[in-house]
Design an enzyme around this catalytic site. Structure first.
Site, PDB file in Angstrom:
ATOM      1  N   VAL A 131       8.160  -6.499  -1.819  1.00 40.61           N
ATOM      2  CA  VAL A 131       8.473  -7.203  -3.064  1.00 40.61           C
ATOM      3  C   VAL A 131       7.286  -7.116  -4.041  1.00 40.61           C
ATOM      4  O   VAL A 131       7.434  -7.386  -5.236  1.00 40.61           O
ATOM      5  CB  VAL A 131       8.884  -8.660  -2.762  1.00 40.61           C
ATOM      6  CG1 VAL A 131       7.699  -9.591  -2.732  1.00 40.61           C
ATOM      7  CG2 VAL A 131       9.934  -9.135  -3.753  1.00 40.61           C
ATOM      8  N   LYS A 132       6.137  -6.663  -3.557  1.00 43.66           N
ATOM      9  CA  LYS A 132       4.954  -6.480  -4.407  1.00 43.66           C
ATOM     10  C   LYS A 132       4.961  -5.066  -5.018  1.00 43.66           C
ATOM     11  O   LYS A 132       5.854  -4.299  -4.733  1.00 43.66           O
ATOM     12  CB  LYS A 132       3.688  -6.740  -3.585  1.00 43.66           C
ATOM     13  CG  LYS A 132       3.721  -8.040  -2.753  1.00 43.66           C
ATOM     14  CD  LYS A 132       3.581  -9.279  -3.618  1.00 43.66           C
ATOM     15  CE  LYS A 132       3.943 -10.595  -2.938  1.00 43.66           C
ATOM     16  NZ  LYS A 132       3.215 -10.967  -1.762  1.00 43.66           N
ATOM     17  N   HIS A 133       3.926  -4.743  -5.810  1.00 43.55           N
ATOM     18  CA  HIS A 133       3.974  -3.485  -6.567  1.00 43.55           C
ATOM     19  C   HIS A 133       3.930  -2.228  -5.693  1.00 43.55           C
ATOM     20  O   HIS A 133       4.567  -1.241  -5.997  1.00 43.55           O
ATOM     21  CB  HIS A 133       2.790  -3.389  -7.533  1.00 43.55           C
ATOM     22  CG  HIS A 133       2.765  -4.423  -8.601  1.00 43.55           C
ATOM     23  ND1 HIS A 133       2.622  -5.767  -8.341  1.00 43.55           N
ATOM     24  CD2 HIS A 133       2.845  -4.311  -9.945  1.00 43.55           C
ATOM     25  CE1 HIS A 133       2.614  -6.442  -9.490  1.00 43.55           C
ATOM     26  NE2 HIS A 133       2.756  -5.579 -10.472  1.00 43.55           N
TER      27      HIS A 133
END
Ligand code: PLP
Length: 398
Positions: free
Chosen positions: A197-199
């Protein structure tokens, strides 16, 4: 407009049929090839892909040293350990964060002390940090909420005056800038997450960056059981023996994950641009809605936009935050909330007591916040759906 009249939660037609998550990864063919190459190689873990990823990651955030971990949480735990935090120590952190930030301090036997956040940017307020200082304080652990860097220069002044370390939780903020300097090169240690869900996605994974070679060495030792040398170093030296000089963990990140993360890192620039574009579109689309407070970005920073958190003017709306959030979710927009103040989780209540009013700004934010979808794989239609759903739902609660 007619078709969208009745709310989906009341039996009307939803804005979209296929639900849109608030965040998600994007994997392209190049990522698949990078992983396949590792699967055909001699090293599935402790191999060259780990050092290659660490070198690229460090370079991309302007850090001398980058040490990979099996998760962002392991990275935080390692940073707390090598900072020397232990029983009797306190570290000051933000309540408006994922519980892992504070949990990592508890793993070390230290106590997380919560300082309130700024009303505008929702990052930790340096003045509140000052009020929480005690003779036991050893570290400040700011969180770059939603991708907005914390006020590092002000925190640095406090840290220098009281001989504290700064561990920055930048799980949201890879690629963000603070006064033209990259997040990752500012604090004594900066931690990142490689959760999808992070970059930058590796499945699971994390990184600590630092400019201190001794801290980097201690971080590497901690992720490898407290053993001084890695298996590959021993292979290179033709040695088989090793010494365990510290109590560590197996917090290593495999070559498979590192290859995926390294391949993803090459698209970080495009990823950040796309997030900025989506944030700009939301800003323009919602500017005329007085009951929706849009995120504030300080002039001195470039935000990485992990989240797009809006606040509802709940006093002037006819529904609660939860009712509005649930109505949005029924429209197919899987918005979420970040975060319940950490000390309100039942574990923290049970251990430290009910502490209502400890951080009034964070508590007020919690009751108004909604995170709208923002991620680099969002199409133009996805963005239009979010805008249509927000306008439709708010119109019903005005
Ligand atoms: C995601 C996240 C973490 C934990 O990272 P994991 O890789 O999931 O362990 C820590 N802090 C914050 C603020 C996060 O958002």
């Amino acid at each position: 407009m007619q078709r969208h009249g009745k709310l989906a939660i009341d039996g009307g037609e939803p804005v979209r049929k296929v639900p849109l998550p608030y965040g998600r990864h994007e994997v392209v063919e190049a990522d698949v090839c990078a992983v396949a190459n590792v699967l055909r190689s001699d090293w599935l873990t402790c191999g060259p892909a780990v050092e290659e990823f660490e070198a690229d990651f460090g370079a991309s955030v302007g850090a001398l040293y980058a040490v990979s971990f099996s998760s962002g949480t392991a990275a935080l735990h390692a940073a707390a350990h090598v900072a020397g935090l232990g029983p009797g120590d306190e570290a000051i952190t933000s309540p408006l964060t994922f519980c892992a930030t504070a949990n990592a301090l508890l793993y070390q036997g230290a106590v997380p002390v919560f300082a309130d956040v700024r009303e505008d940017t929702l990052v930790i307020d340096p003045q509140c940090v000052e009020q929480r200082l005690s003779p036991r304080t050893r570290a400040i652990v700011p969180v770059d909420y939603a991708g907005h860097p914390a006020d590092i220069d002000a925190l640095r002044d406090i840290a220098d005056n009281h001989d504290l370390l700064i561990i920055e939780d930048a799980a949201h903020a890879v690629g963000a800038l603070y006064r033209d300097r990259p997040v990752g090169a500012l604090a004594d240690m900066t931690t990142f997450s490689l959760h999808p869900v992070k970059h930058v996605a590796a499945g699971e994974g994390g990184v600590v960056t630092t400019r201190d070679s001794e801290l980097a060495k201690a971080l590497r030792r901690f992720r490898n059981h407290g053993i001084e040398t890695s298996p590959r170093e021993r292979a290179r030296q033709g040695r088989w023996d090793y010494d365990m000089s510290d109590l560590g963990f197996n917090y290593r990140l495999s070559d498979i994950s590192c290859a995926l993360a390294r391949s993803q890192l090459q698209r970080l620039g495009a990823n950040l641009l796309r997030r900025q574009e989506i944030a700009d579109t939301y800003h323009r689309a919602f500017r005329d809605l007085p009951l929706l407070r849009l995120p504030t970005v300080d002039e001195s920073v470039v935000c990485a936009w992990h989240l797009y958190p809006v606040r509802l003017e709940t006093e002037q709306l006819t529904g609660t935050r939860d009712e509005i959030l649930n109505a949005l979710r029924s429209e197919g927009i899987l918005a979420s909330v970040h975060y319940l103040p950490v000390y309100w989780h039942s574990y923290y209540r049970g251990r430290f007591g009910d502490r209502k009013g400890l951080a009034p700004v964070a508590e007020a934010a919690w009751s108004r916040l909604i995170s709208l979808p923002i991620f680099h794989g969002m199409s133009r239609e996805d963005v239009c759906d979010v805008i249509a759903a927000v306008r439709k739902v708010l119109a019903h609660f005005c």
